[in-house]
Design a protein around this motif. Structure first.
Motif, short mmCIF file in Angstrom:
data_model
loop_
_atom_site.label_atom_id
_atom_site.label_comp_id
_atom_site.label_asym_id
_atom_site.label_seq_id
_atom_site.Cartn_x
_atom_site.Cartn_y
_atom_site.Cartn_z
N ILE A 99 -10.15 -6.77 5.85
CA ILE A 99 -11.49 -6.41 5.37
C ILE A 99 -12.48 -6.35 6.53
O ILE A 99 -13.29 -5.42 6.64
N ASP A 100 -12.41 -7.35 7.42
CA ASP A 100 -13.32 -7.38 8.56
C ASP A 100 -13.12 -6.16 9.46
O ASP A 100 -14.10 -5.56 9.93
N MET A 101 -11.86 -5.80 9.70
CA MET A 101 -11.58 -4.63 10.54
C MET A 101 -12.04 -3.35 9.86
O MET A 101 -12.58 -2.45 10.51
N ARG B 253 0.81 -1.22 0.00
CA ARG B 253 0.00 0.00 0.00
C ARG B 253 0.85 1.27 0.00
O ARG B 253 0.50 2.24 -0.67
N PHE B 254 1.96 1.27 0.71
CA PHE B 254 2.64 2.54 0.98
C PHE B 254 4.09 2.63 0.52
O PHE B 254 4.63 3.73 0.45
N THR C 81 -8.01 2.05 4.82
CA THR C 81 -7.03 2.73 3.97
C THR C 81 -6.05 1.75 3.37
O THR C 81 -5.64 1.87 2.21
N ALA C 82 -5.65 0.75 4.15
CA ALA C 82 -4.66 -0.22 3.69
C ALA C 82 -5.23 -1.20 2.68
O ALA C 82 -4.60 -1.50 1.66
N ILE C 83 -6.43 -1.73 2.93
CA ILE C 83 -6.90 -2.88 2.16
C ILE C 83 -7.81 -2.54 0.99
O ILE C 83 -7.82 -3.24 -0.03
N ARG C 84 -8.60 -1.47 1.08
CA ARG C 84 -9.61 -1.25 0.05
C ARG C 84 -9.06 -0.98 -1.34
O ARG C 84 -9.69 -1.36 -2.32
N PRO C 85 -7.88 -0.34 -1.48
CA PRO C 85 -7.34 -0.17 -2.84
C PRO C 85 -6.61 -1.40 -3.38
O PRO C 85 -6.17 -1.39 -4.52
#
Length: 357
Positions: free
Chosen positions: A93-95, A74-75, A105-109
């Motif tokens: 995703i669950d978090m 991600r970063f 912010t980390a997982i959705r993209p």
């Protein structure tokens, strides 16, 4: 004179375009796992047999494991690919769905390229331990893996599923795989949980005398703890043929799925390079299975339906599905790849305007 000027200008323009066409390969990174784990070997195979033929210089980066890989994917600049365990991806995703903004912010993209193979969960104890099955590890001191590793996520999730509670804080140690086995042998921990695809160099490179001082626990298929664990994990077998210097017989255990992951890129150059990567993955898949890590033989070139919240990377998905359709129609992967090369459909004018790669 005008004709000479035009001829000279066209020659110069063609030289410029030619220089772009023969430019250096794109420099990308893939984050994998520990130096003696399976992930790093899978990354090396992708670099050699897929990225290189696609004109991509893919640097293989070691890491603590899946959770760190999500963050770096991600970063961290230059990281375009990552290997991530399915339970780690789902945990993010669950978090995120529960309202954790950082997880979102980390997982959705992030996007999936394809599922790879199952990684075996090795629950290891000393050879003289009275423990026999996974259900016996309750209230024992456990090395769950380094913070940021997929092993740590799997170990804590597995324990919670089996026993309905977290591992007591005083019983948890966050050690690397190598340090966990060393701590196990000298009785600093009772259990070392290690998630790695078989055959793993970690065990096969181990001193034979030390190897005989440890053994993997079995999964009892009839235990209620196993039934609860199978909500997330799946039964499999540690094969004696994978570890001839260690196991005398096959050992039933559980697995977690590994995925190849990227980002939802929109820049033309990056999209184009990842499309070339997808074409090369399809064209060279047989090479991966023949020459790569034995785990490649378990990988299927397919894109199964995903659970809610998971998404494939659209451009690559289109290329892979086109490849799969061509294969099913009896068209060779090499011919399909050649037919999809952008240069074949570019006009001279488009090349002059640098609209084609």
């Amino acid at each position: 004179m005008l004709k000479k000027l035009l001829t000279g200008w066209l020659g110069l323009a063609l030289m410029i375009v030619s220089s772009f066409a023969s430019a250096e390969a794109a420099h990308y990174k893939i984050v994998t796992g520990p130096e003696r784990g399976t992930y790093i070997q899978i990354g090396q195979d992708l670099s050699k047999w897929v990225a290189q033929p696609a004109g991509i210089d893919l640097e293989v980066m070691a890491s603590k494991g899946s959770a760190e890989n999500v963050q770096r994917m991600r970063f961290e600049p230059g990281v375009k690919l990552a290997l991530v365990q399915s339970d780690v991806y789902q945990a993010y995703i669950d978090m995120a769905n529960a309202g954790n903004a950082d997880a979102g912010t980390a997982i959705r993209p992030l996007r999936l390229i394809m599922p790879l193979y199952d990684e075996e969960i090795n629950v290891v104890v000393r050879a003289d331990s009275p423990m026999k099955t996974f259900a016996d590890i309750k209230d024992k001191s456990i090395s769950v893996g380094l913070l940021g590793s997929g092993t740590a996520q799997t170990a804590t999730t597995l324990y919670h599923l089996m026993f309905g509670q977290a591992i007591p804080e005083q019983n948890v140690q966050h050690l690397s795989n190598e340090d966990a086995l060393a701590a196990l042998i000298v009785k600093k921990v009772d259990v070392a949980i290690i998630v790695v695809g078989q055959p793993a160099k970690l065990f096969n490179d181990m001193n034979p005398e030390l190897l005989q001082q440890i053994r993997p626990l079995k999964v009892d298929p009839n235990a209620p703890e196993t039934t609860r664990a199978k909500q997330t994990y799946f039964p499999t077998t540690l094969r004696a043929t994978s570890y001839p210097n260690w196991l005398k017989e096959d050992v039933p255990t559980l697995t977690v799925k590994a995925f190849l992951v990227t980002y939802d890129y929109g820049l033309r150059d990056t999209v184009g390079n990842l499309n070339h990567f997808a074409d090369s993955l399809c064209a060279n898949f047989d090479n991966l299975q023949e020459h790569g890590h034995p785990k490649w033989k378990q990988v299927k070139l397919e894109l199964p339906p995903l659970v809610r919240g998971w998404k494939y990377y659209g451009p690559v998905e289109k290329h892979l599905r086109a490849c799969l359709a061509n294969k099913s129609a009896g068209i060779s992967a090499a011919a399909a790849q050649a037919a999809q090369k952008p240069r074949s459909s570019c006009t001279d004018q488009e090349r002059l305007l640098l609209l084609c790669k």
